[in-house]
Design a protein around this motif. Structure first.
Motif, mmCIF file in Angstrom:
data_model
loop_
_atom_site.group_PDB
_atom_site.id
_atom_site.type_symbol
_atom_site.label_atom_id
_atom_site.label_comp_id
_atom_site.label_asym_id
_atom_site.label_seq_id
_atom_site.Cartn_x
_atom_site.Cartn_y
_atom_site.Cartn_z
ATOM 1 N N ALA A 195 39.906 46.568 12.942
ATOM 2 C CA ALA A 195 38.714 47.403 12.844
ATOM 3 C C ALA A 195 37.706 46.908 13.877
ATOM 4 N N LEU A 196 37.116 47.839 14.608
ATOM 5 C CA LEU A 196 36.277 47.515 15.751
ATOM 6 C C LEU A 196 34.815 47.820 15.452
ATOM 7 N N PHE A 197 33.966 46.786 15.543
ATOM 8 C CA PHE A 197 32.525 46.977 15.385
ATOM 9 C C PHE A 197 31.975 47.720 16.608
ATOM 10 N N GLY A 198 30.875 48.442 16.398
ATOM 11 C CA GLY A 198 30.181 49.058 17.509
ATOM 12 C C GLY A 198 29.213 48.091 18.172
ATOM 13 N N VAL A 199 28.768 48.459 19.366
ATOM 14 C CA VAL A 199 27.757 47.663 20.074
ATOM 15 C C VAL A 199 26.395 47.846 19.420
ATOM 16 N N ASN A 200 26.027 49.090 19.197
ATOM 17 C CA ASN A 200 24.715 49.435 18.647
ATOM 18 C C ASN A 200 24.833 49.830 17.183
ATOM 19 N N PRO A 201 23.717 49.920 16.454
ATOM 20 C CA PRO A 201 23.776 50.394 15.070
ATOM 21 C C PRO A 201 24.498 51.738 14.984
ATOM 22 N N HIS A 202 25.337 51.867 13.963
ATOM 23 C CA HIS A 202 26.108 53.092 13.723
ATOM 24 C C HIS A 202 27.007 53.432 14.912
ATOM 25 N N SER A 204 26.223 53.661 17.853
ATOM 26 C CA SER A 204 25.382 54.470 18.748
ATOM 27 C C SER A 204 25.172 55.911 18.293
ATOM 28 N N GLU A 205 25.848 56.356 17.188
ATOM 29 C CA GLU A 205 25.700 57.750 16.744
ATOM 30 C C GLU A 205 25.906 58.710 17.910
ATOM 31 N N GLY A 206 27.090 58.652 18.494
ATOM 32 C CA GLY A 206 27.312 59.387 19.740
ATOM 33 C C GLY A 206 26.625 58.616 20.846
ATOM 34 N N GLU A 207 25.540 59.165 21.388
ATOM 35 C CA GLU A 207 24.719 58.409 22.337
ATOM 36 C C GLU A 207 23.260 58.390 21.897
ATOM 37 N N LEU A 208 23.029 58.635 20.605
ATOM 38 C CA LEU A 208 21.666 58.670 20.090
ATOM 39 C C LEU A 208 20.957 57.340 20.306
ATOM 40 N N PHE A 209 21.709 56.218 20.142
ATOM 41 C CA PHE A 209 21.115 54.897 20.305
ATOM 42 C C PHE A 209 21.557 54.236 21.605
ATOM 43 N N GLY A 210 21.959 55.019 22.566
ATOM 44 C CA GLY A 210 22.332 54.472 23.860
ATOM 45 C C GLY A 210 23.774 54.779 24.223
ATOM 46 N N PRO A 211 24.129 54.566 25.485
ATOM 47 C CA PRO A 211 25.464 54.931 25.979
ATOM 48 C C PRO A 211 26.509 53.832 25.842
ATOM 49 N N ASP A 212 26.129 52.690 25.259
ATOM 50 C CA ASP A 212 26.987 51.500 25.343
ATOM 51 C C ASP A 212 28.332 51.687 24.657
ATOM 52 N N ASP A 213 28.348 52.301 23.476
ATOM 53 C CA ASP A 213 29.628 52.465 22.784
ATOM 54 C C ASP A 213 30.535 53.468 23.490
ATOM 55 N N GLN A 214 29.952 54.532 24.019
ATOM 56 C CA GLN A 214 30.763 55.481 24.772
ATOM 57 C C GLN A 214 31.347 54.828 26.021
ATOM 58 N N ARG A 215 30.640 53.850 26.553
ATOM 59 C CA ARG A 215 31.100 53.158 27.770
ATOM 60 C C ARG A 215 32.096 52.052 27.462
ATOM 61 N N ILE A 216 31.955 51.398 26.291
ATOM 62 C CA ILE A 216 32.708 50.160 26.037
ATOM 63 C C ILE A 216 33.694 50.300 24.882
ATOM 64 N N THR A 217 33.191 50.517 23.667
ATOM 65 C CA THR A 217 34.069 50.389 22.496
ATOM 66 C C THR A 217 34.929 51.627 22.255
ATOM 67 N N VAL A 218 34.412 52.802 22.558
ATOM 68 C CA VAL A 218 35.219 54.008 22.346
ATOM 69 C C VAL A 218 36.459 54.007 23.230
ATOM 70 N N PRO A 219 36.321 53.772 24.560
ATOM 71 C CA PRO A 219 37.544 53.708 25.375
ATOM 72 C C PRO A 219 38.449 52.537 25.004
ATOM 73 N N ALA A 220 37.862 51.417 24.535
ATOM 74 C CA ALA A 220 38.697 50.287 24.103
ATOM 75 C C ALA A 220 39.559 50.696 22.913
ATOM 76 N N ALA A 221 38.957 51.364 21.934
ATOM 77 C CA ALA A 221 39.721 51.808 20.761
ATOM 78 C C ALA A 221 40.814 52.796 21.159
ATOM 79 N N GLU A 222 40.501 53.687 22.089
ATOM 80 C CA GLU A 222 41.499 54.663 22.536
ATOM 81 C C GLU A 222 42.681 53.972 23.205
#
Length: 317
Positions: A195-202, A204-222
């Motif tokens: 199970a993979l934690f996100g960078v930001n709270p929730h 990032s809620e998409g990109e509501l709290f920043g682009p970091d998860d879309q840049r880092i953790t989402v592609p890592a999980a994929e």
């Protein structure tokens, strides 16, 4: 994990390391003690034997002098460059001996980061030291905390959040997850779930709290799922851990130091084990510090060290 020959380094000789090494050894059966070789300064162990009365236990241990201290440098409870230098030297000697095939794993006593910094040694924890001694990239070795029913690997460790965020990439998170997967399999889990934690709270809620998860953790999980691994997330760490009862994971991947340390230390205070995973040498250490406030008083308990020894050795509790 099963290791028949263990190298055990004292950690900071001015901390509780020497005391808990003797107390842990005293609780092992003779056949287990015979598989240990202790690395560190003899004077620190001799002082611990005086404090604890475990002279017979000390006499039964194999000792390889490493990180020696000169007269006056062994001062229990004192943070010093000499003690920091000794801790790194004894652990490095144990790692090199394991790399050379003399031992199957290393168990290291608690270090003190300020003492090591006073010695002028660049140090980011035992995973970085394992990587350095073994000649492997530092980003290929990771810390996994084990305790309280959790296994949490950390993609980054002892650095500021801003520094960690600047160097985080999908590759780094993937490497941490793969190291956790391999470690779980070594523990006997045939098909580990992650199970993979996100960078930001929730996350990032998409990109509501920043682009970091879309840049880092989402592609890592994929990428991990494309490799055939079972991976949940990225998701906020609080939500992932709250769902453990219904959707448990064999290992969690934390992005930052505190994300992983806080839950383990809440559930297993002073009793967690820390594994340096991803290198050719397996190192386990205590999930607590050198407790300078009680060093040399005989009060320290060896519980976490015993758990670390048993975790890598497979010895029964």
């Amino acid at each position: 994990m099963t290791a028949s020959r263990l190298a055990l380094s004292l950690g900071d000789p001015n901390g509780i390391g020497p005391e808990i090494v003797l107390k842990a050894a005293a609780e092992l059966v003779p056949a287990q003690r015979e598989r240990l070789t202790v690395f560190g300064p003899r004077c620190a162990l001799e002082h611990a034997a005086q404090v604890t009365g475990l002279h017979t236990t000390l006499a039964s241990l194999r000792l390889r002098e490493a990180g020696p201290l000169v007269a006056g440098e062994h001062q229990p409870g004192v943070v010093s460059a000499a003690a920091g230098r000794s801790a790194v030297a004894s652990a490095s000697a144990a790692i090199r001996a394991c790399q050379a095939g003399e031992f199957d794993a290393v168990v290291a006593g608690p270090h003190h980061e300020t003492a090591i910094a006073q010695a002028g040694i660049r140090f980011s924890g035992y995973p970085g030291l394992v990587a350095q001694v073994c000649g492997e990239p530092e980003h290929s070795v990771f810390l996994m905390l084990v305790g309280g029913g959790l296994r949490i690997v950390h993609a980054t460790l002892h650095e500021s959040v801003s520094t960690a965020l600047a160097r985080l990439t999908p590759e780094l998170v993937v490497n941490a997850a793969l190291a956790a997967h391999k470690a779980c399999r070594a523990m006997g889990i045939v098909e580990p779930s992650l199970a993979l934690f996100g960078v930001n709270p929730h996350a990032s809620e998409g990109e509501l709290f920043g682009p970091d998860d879309q840049r880092i953790t989402v592609p890592a999980a994929e990428r991990l799922r494309a490799m055939g691994l079972q991976v949940a997330g990225p998701q906020g760490g609080d939500a992932l851990l709250a769902d453990r009862a219904t959707r448990p994971a064999d290992a969690y991947v934390a992005i930052f130091h505190d994300q992983g340390h806080i839950p383990v230390k809440l559930l297993a205070p002073q009793a967690a084990s820390a594994l340096s995973i991803g290198a050719g040498v397996l190192l386990a250490s205590t999930g607590h510090g050198s407790a300078m406030d009680i060093a040399g008083t005989g009060q320290a308990r060896p519980d976490a060290l015993l758990r670390s020894l048993r975790l890598v050795s497979g010895w029964p509790t």
